[in-house]
Motif scaffolding. Structure first.
Motif, mmCIF file in Angstrom:
data_model
loop_
_atom_site.group_PDB
_atom_site.id
_atom_site.type_symbol
_atom_site.label_atom_id
_atom_site.label_comp_id
_atom_site.label_asym_id
_atom_site.label_seq_id
_atom_site.Cartn_x
_atom_site.Cartn_y
_atom_site.Cartn_z
ATOM 1 N N PRO A 56 -62.630 -62.526 -9.188
ATOM 2 C CA PRO A 56 -63.241 -63.290 -8.087
ATOM 3 C C PRO A 56 -62.686 -62.910 -6.723
ATOM 4 C CG PRO A 56 -62.748 -64.737 -9.926
ATOM 5 C CD PRO A 56 -62.132 -63.421 -10.246
ATOM 6 N N SER A 57 -61.389 -62.615 -6.659
ATOM 7 C CA SER A 57 -60.790 -62.205 -5.390
ATOM 8 C C SER A 57 -61.354 -60.872 -4.921
ATOM 9 C CB SER A 57 -59.266 -62.107 -5.546
ATOM 10 O OG SER A 57 -58.657 -61.592 -4.377
ATOM 11 N N LEU A 58 -61.529 -59.934 -5.858
ATOM 12 C CA LEU A 58 -62.087 -58.628 -5.495
ATOM 13 C C LEU A 58 -63.531 -58.751 -5.032
ATOM 14 C CD1 LEU A 58 -60.714 -56.397 -8.419
ATOM 15 C CD2 LEU A 58 -59.777 -56.650 -6.117
ATOM 16 N N HIS A 59 -64.302 -59.579 -5.737
ATOM 17 C CA HIS A 59 -65.715 -59.711 -5.397
ATOM 18 C C HIS A 59 -65.909 -60.442 -4.067
ATOM 19 C CE1 HIS A 59 -66.421 -57.997 -9.194
ATOM 20 N NE2 HIS A 59 -66.435 -59.094 -9.934
ATOM 21 N N ALA A 60 -64.983 -61.336 -3.729
ATOM 22 C CA ALA A 60 -65.123 -62.113 -2.503
ATOM 23 C C ALA A 60 -64.607 -61.370 -1.272
ATOM 24 C CB ALA A 60 -64.375 -63.437 -2.641
ATOM 25 N N ALA A 61 -63.876 -60.283 -1.469
ATOM 26 C CA ALA A 61 -63.282 -59.563 -0.346
ATOM 27 C C ALA A 61 -64.349 -58.812 0.439
ATOM 28 C CB ALA A 61 -62.234 -58.581 -0.860
ATOM 29 N N LEU A 99 -51.882 -55.761 7.710
ATOM 30 C CA LEU A 99 -52.691 -55.925 6.504
ATOM 31 C C LEU A 99 -52.907 -57.421 6.298
ATOM 32 C CD1 LEU A 99 -50.887 -53.271 4.292
ATOM 33 C CD2 LEU A 99 -53.148 -53.065 5.347
ATOM 34 N N VAL A 100 -54.116 -57.866 6.494
ATOM 35 C CA VAL A 100 -54.424 -59.292 6.559
ATOM 36 C C VAL A 100 -55.035 -59.749 5.239
ATOM 37 C CG1 VAL A 100 -55.701 -61.068 7.790
ATOM 38 C CG2 VAL A 100 -54.810 -59.075 9.033
ATOM 39 N N GLY A 101 -54.525 -60.892 4.723
ATOM 40 C CA GLY A 101 -55.056 -61.440 3.479
ATOM 41 C C GLY A 101 -53.997 -61.439 2.396
ATOM 42 N N GLU A 102 -54.337 -62.042 1.279
ATOM 43 C CA GLU A 102 -53.385 -62.173 0.189
ATOM 44 C C GLU A 102 -53.968 -61.583 -1.092
ATOM 45 O OE1 GLU A 102 -50.322 -63.278 0.126
ATOM 46 O OE2 GLU A 102 -50.276 -63.811 2.245
ATOM 47 N N PRO A 103 -53.199 -60.761 -1.799
ATOM 48 C CA PRO A 103 -53.623 -60.366 -3.140
ATOM 49 C C PRO A 103 -53.714 -61.588 -4.049
ATOM 50 C CG PRO A 103 -51.857 -58.944 -2.339
ATOM 51 C CD PRO A 103 -51.964 -60.084 -1.383
ATOM 52 N N ALA A 104 -54.471 -61.461 -5.119
ATOM 53 C CA ALA A 104 -54.692 -62.583 -6.028
ATOM 54 C C ALA A 104 -53.416 -62.968 -6.756
ATOM 55 C CB ALA A 104 -55.771 -62.228 -7.047
ATOM 56 N N GLY A 105 -53.350 -64.254 -7.143
ATOM 57 C CA GLY A 105 -52.292 -64.695 -8.043
ATOM 58 C C GLY A 105 -52.712 -64.466 -9.478
ATOM 59 N N GLY A 106 -52.067 -65.163 -10.393
ATOM 60 C CA GLY A 106 -52.414 -65.012 -11.801
ATOM 61 C C GLY A 106 -51.939 -63.691 -12.365
ATOM 62 N N CYS A 107 -52.545 -63.290 -13.474
ATOM 63 C CA CYS A 107 -52.188 -62.042 -14.152
ATOM 64 C C CYS A 107 -53.447 -61.206 -14.276
ATOM 65 C CB CYS A 107 -51.611 -62.346 -15.532
ATOM 66 S SG CYS A 107 -51.200 -60.872 -16.511
ATOM 67 N N CYS A 108 -53.320 -59.896 -14.097
ATOM 68 C CA CYS A 108 -54.484 -59.019 -14.182
ATOM 69 C C CYS A 108 -55.071 -58.988 -15.581
ATOM 70 C CB CYS A 108 -54.129 -57.610 -13.733
ATOM 71 S SG CYS A 108 -53.179 -56.649 -14.950
ATOM 72 N N GLY A 109 -54.255 -59.299 -16.601
ATOM 73 C CA GLY A 109 -54.738 -59.345 -17.970
ATOM 74 C C GLY A 109 -54.458 -58.105 -18.781
ATOM 75 N N LEU A 110 -54.138 -56.986 -18.114
ATOM 76 C CA LEU A 110 -53.814 -55.783 -18.895
ATOM 77 C C LEU A 110 -52.406 -55.883 -19.457
ATOM 78 C CD1 LEU A 110 -54.928 -53.096 -19.853
ATOM 79 C CD2 LEU A 110 -53.907 -52.033 -17.847
ATOM 80 N N ALA A 111 -51.462 -56.205 -18.585
ATOM 81 C CA ALA A 111 -50.104 -56.553 -19.009
ATOM 82 C C ALA A 111 -49.490 -55.500 -19.925
ATOM 83 C CB ALA A 111 -50.098 -57.918 -19.686
ATOM 84 N N GLY A 112 -49.412 -54.263 -19.420
ATOM 85 C CA GLY A 112 -48.782 -53.202 -20.202
ATOM 86 C C GLY A 112 -49.559 -52.884 -21.457
ATOM 87 N N ASN A 113 -48.907 -53.007 -22.590
ATOM 88 C CA ASN A 113 -49.554 -52.677 -23.867
ATOM 89 C C ASN A 113 -50.554 -53.737 -24.303
ATOM 90 O OD1 ASN A 113 -46.803 -54.031 -24.275
ATOM 91 N ND2 ASN A 113 -47.802 -54.463 -26.232
#
Length: 875
Positions: A829-834, A794-808
């Motif tokens: 941006p990571s999803l759109h660039a993949a 599995l080549v590539g890296e998932p994004a850093g940062g926080c998804c923003g949903l963060a549970g509640n």
């Protein structure tokens, strides 16, 4: 507060939009006799970015880059521009701005000019003053001046004053000091130095005028940077060797000893007890340097990623050095003196002796090629006796620096921390001249009074005065203000901290801003309502409890834990004030266990969102028709269990397919699986909604269930694994069962690596995108996950940062826009660039929910699902 030991309460803060706003603000303040302090990123260590009048915050609206001229190698900047933005704009032209403090990701050009900042590359490119061409400033009395060489922009009387003191200016400054930052640089006004008013203004700490624009010099980037790390027996040997490397024209000569890399390991470093990090341009230069250096050992690093990993140790040192090996706190106060490079070894040995004499500890490091030393010291700044010793030590070490021909400040300026001691370095006559110069520029004394000229005592206004010695106030005081949480913009790398600041750009929504508000709450002078404070509640409301600061903050500020403690106190005795989401989302494990799929009918009601207290903009997840526990209980048992698979609430009720996939993979790896003998819960949802008492009750019941369970406990949901590994022992420190369970927790990837080391995962061979869960980044780490992905192709890296949903968080009313903005920082941006065929990995239920909502074209899955599918397809 800034990044110093000091606190001064301003009347207010103004965020000017342009030079006219600056002039207007100064006019109002002058009419009312109110002082003014200019402030950039607030990373000053001497206290010069604090003030009692009006603070001008240039980061809000005056942070633009006006122009880059690659042919002239210059740039026009506004004072609030963050250094990294300038460097990024210059990089396509093969250029950069030479000075590069370790705070380059958040410090501003205005602050750098105010302090005459330097950085690691100053041995090659000099200080900020060496890289300034022209400055536009506004004085407190309204004059607009454009400063430059040949007396350009000099206030009336300055030329005549200097003409009568040329002998003093030629003899009053120590010689052979590349890092002389203390005092005013009046020797730049000598005729043989071009009478450069702009250069003389640099390092004046906002006491002469307010900068509104600057023309700065750019320098060529090295064509082939090579990092040479030289190992020496000890710190003294490294310091003695540093000056001898200067003839080889290095770009950096940075020094640090083994006591700075504690806890990080020495991976990648050569043998030795201290190291010099020497950057040169070209492999040939590196080879020549290694041959000439009298080092025990050496390594040469050409890989940019490897270089960044090593430099990160140095850049985080301002925070790392705030903790002693025994956990004691260390503070600035004698942070950055400089001596002639040839004297550095002798100075450091005597400095270490002085520390021992005063019973103090510190970890020196810094710019050894320039003779500049940074150090944080374990001063007791909480008691009168400790503050007295702080003053005595400061006076003694000032005399030591002067005896070695040095400067009290070699980078961060004098501020309040050292200005009182300037007569020891310069003598009374030159210091008196500083005062005369100040009066020509600022006759009303309105700009940053009490700093550099006619200073306040170095032991006055300490930010620790009045704080309780225990409790939340003591905890938040650990924030030293280095502002790593204020890194701006998207694409900021794998770090998480601080998503709400990145989304809003407001200081009160940064980790530092929240820590300062909690500090004021504990102090009780300005924020007077204690745990009932609305100001603190509002600031913490947008904290996602991502835990990013727990790992990314150099001093380990844990705002998620502080938020839990504050919310518990804020709602104590008045539960009716809690948002409804605290009861529904916070009590989700109990609701799902009690009502199960019955909740699906409730969510279809037209008023479901209002009833649940959540935002209508967010679709509610559906409960699975069959829980994971039910599915597992009805299947035939396999081999004897070697691990316990934790049926967290999200996997059990909302994503049982993840649990089934994990079982498929773990059993394919030859591992027998059992579930806990009763219902368990990590307590996370109660912690994140500020209900620690309820969390403790849930955790104790879970520990009762797990009392006889042996062996590893595999947790598929990263947030639950992080809660068990960190929150559980922290909330139940006196229960030995909590530490035992925390030690047994393994992530899915860790379990495969540890329990089935010879198993080969199916070779999927696909690119990946997605999200690394912020709790995984902060608490668990993802090294095993990276290795698992590599083995599966599995080549590539998932994004850093926080998804923003963060549970509640992302479900609560008023949070939706910030939640989406956090996703837009790095995840989307990571999803759109993949590439279109990339698999979308997201082990966290919140991350998968956010991706499904905001990027429905993607189908996010847990890595266990991807591997199970590959097994079933015969890969």
């Amino acid at each position: 507060m800034d990044a110093s030991n000091y606190r001064r309460v301003p009347l207010g803060v103004v965020a000017p939009r342009d030079a006219d706003d600056v002039a207007a603000a100064l006019a109002v303040c002058r009419a009312h006799g109110v002082p003014v302090v200019a402030r950039g990123g607030g990373t000053s260590i001497g206290g010069q970015a604090t003030g009692t009048g009006v603070v001008l915050d240039f980061t809000r609206h005056m942070g633009d880059l006006v122009a880059v001229d690659p042919e002239a190698r210059t740039a026009v900047v506004r004072p609030g521009l963050v250094l990294d933005r300038l460097r990024a704009a210059a990089r396509p032209y093969g250029l950069t701005f030479g000075p590069d403090p370790s705070t380059h990701s958040r410090c501003t050009l205005g602050g750098m000019i105010g302090n005459n900042a330097c950085g690691a590359h100053s041995v090659a490119w000099g200080t900020t003053a060496d890289n300034v061409r022209e400055l536009d400033v506004v004085t407190y009395d309204g004059r607009r001046l454009r400063l430059g060489p040949e007396w350009r922009g000099a206030p009336a009387g300055l030329r005549e004053l200097v003409a009568g003191r040329t002998a003093l200016l030629r003899t009053g400054y120590p010689a052979g000091l590349p890092r002389r930052i203390s005092g005013y640089a009046l020797d730049a006004l000598l005729p043989e130095r071009g009478a450069d008013v702009a250069r003389s203004f640099c390092g004046s700490e906002g006491t002469l005028g307010v900068l509104t624009e600057a023309v700065v010099r750019l320098v060529p980037l090295p064509a082939e940077p090579v990092l040479v790390v030289l190992g020496y027996a000890d710190e003294g040997a490294a310091a003695d060797a540093a000056a001898g490397l200067l003839p080889y024209r290095p770009l950096t000569v940075e020094g640090m000893a083994a006591d700075l890399v504690r806890g990080r390991g020495a991976e990648g470093l050569p043998r030795g007890g201290a190291w010099l990090f020497v950057e040169v341009d070209g492999r040939g230069a590196a080879a020549e340097l290694v041959r000439a250096a009298d080092a025990l050992d050496s390594v040469r690093v050409t890989d940019p990623a490897g270089q960044r990993a090593l430099w990160r140790i140095r850049e985080d040192a301002a925070g790392t050095a705030t903790r002693m090996p025994d956990g004691a706190e260390a503070w600035p106060g004698w942070e950055d003196c400089a001596v002639p490079p040839a004297r550095l070894g002798a100075y450091l040995r005597e400095f270490r002796g002085l520390l021992a004499e005063f019973g103090l500890c510190g970890t020196p490091y810094g710019h050894f090629g320039d003779g500049c030393v940074h150090v944080r010291i374990d001063f007791d700044l909480w008691t009168g006796e400790g503050v007295g010793r702080f003053r005595e030590f400061s006076e003694a070490v000032a005399d030591l620096v002067v005896a070695h021909g040095g400067s009290l400040s070699g980078e961060h300026g004098d501020g309040k921390a050292r200005a009182e001691l300037l007569p020891r370095m310069y003598g009374d006559e030159l210091v008196a001249l500083f005062g005369e110069v100040k009066d020509l520029w600022d006759p009303d004394g309105g700009l940053n009074p009490g700093v550099l000229v006619r200073p306040e005592p170095l032991d006055s206004g300490l930010r620790f005065e009045g704080l309780p010695l225990v409790g939340l106030g003591r905890e938040v005081a650990r924030c030293v203000g280095v502002a790593k949480c204020r890194v701006e913009g998207s694409g900021s790398g794998p770090g998480v901290m601080c998503p709400s600041y990145r989304a809003t750009g407001e200081e009160k929504h940064s980790t530092r801003g929240r820590a300062r508000l909690l500090h004021e709450m504990a102090l009780g002078e300005i924020v007077t309502d204690g745990l009932r404070s609305e100001e603190v509640r509002d600031a913490l409301d947008l904290c996602l409890s991502c835990k990013g600061c727990r790992s990314d903050c150099p001093v380990g500020v844990d705002m998620a834990a502080y938020k839990t403690e504050f919310l518990a106190g804020y709602y104590a005795g008045r539960p009716w004030k809690r948002p409804r989401a605290h009861w529904t989302m916070g009590g989700l494990p109990r609701l799902l266990d009690r009502f199960g799929t019955g909740l699906n009918a409730a969510t279809r009601l037209p008023f479901a969102a209002r009833l649940a207290g959540v935002t209508p903009e967010r679709p509610l997840p559906r409960v699975a028709e069959r829980s994971f526990v039910s599915w597992f209980g009805e299947r035939a048992s396999g081999r004897p269990p070697v691990l316990t698979l934790w049926p967290d609430t999200f996997t059990d009720h909302l994503a049982p397919q993840v649990g089934a996939a994990a079982v498929r993979v773990l059993e394919a790896a030859g591992l027998g699986i059992a579930l806990p003998p009763g219902r368990v819960c990590c307590g996370l949802t109660y912690v994140s909604t500020g209900r620690p008492a309820a969390a403790r009750r849930v955790m104790r019941r879970t520990l009762d269930v797990m009392a006889d369970v042996e062996g590893p406990v595999v947790v598929l949901e990263p947030s639950c694994a992080a809660a068990l590994r960190a929150d559980l022992p922290e909330l139940l420190p006196d229960d030995p069962r909590a530490a035992r369970l925390a030690g047994a927790v393994r992530t899915f990837a860790e379990a495969l690596e540890e329990l089935a080391p010879d198993w080969a995962p199916p070779r999927v061979a696909r690119p990946v995108t997605g999200q690394t869960h912020c709790h995984q980044h902060a608490v668990l780490g993802d090294a095993a996950d990276r290795r698992l992905r590599e083995r599966a192709g599995l080549v590539g890296e998932p994004a850093g940062g926080c998804c923003g949903l963060a549970g509640n968080f992302g479900f609560e009313p008023g949070h939706y826009e910030v939640s989406v903005a956090c996703a837009e920082d790095q995840l989307l941006p990571s999803l759109h660039a993949a590439p279109p065929d990339a698999l979308t990995l997201a082990d966290g239920f919140s991350c998968r929910t956010q991706i499904t909502h905001l990027a429905p074209e993607r189908h996010p899955r847990h890595v266990a699902e991807v591997l199970a599918e590959a097994l079933d397809e015969g890969y």
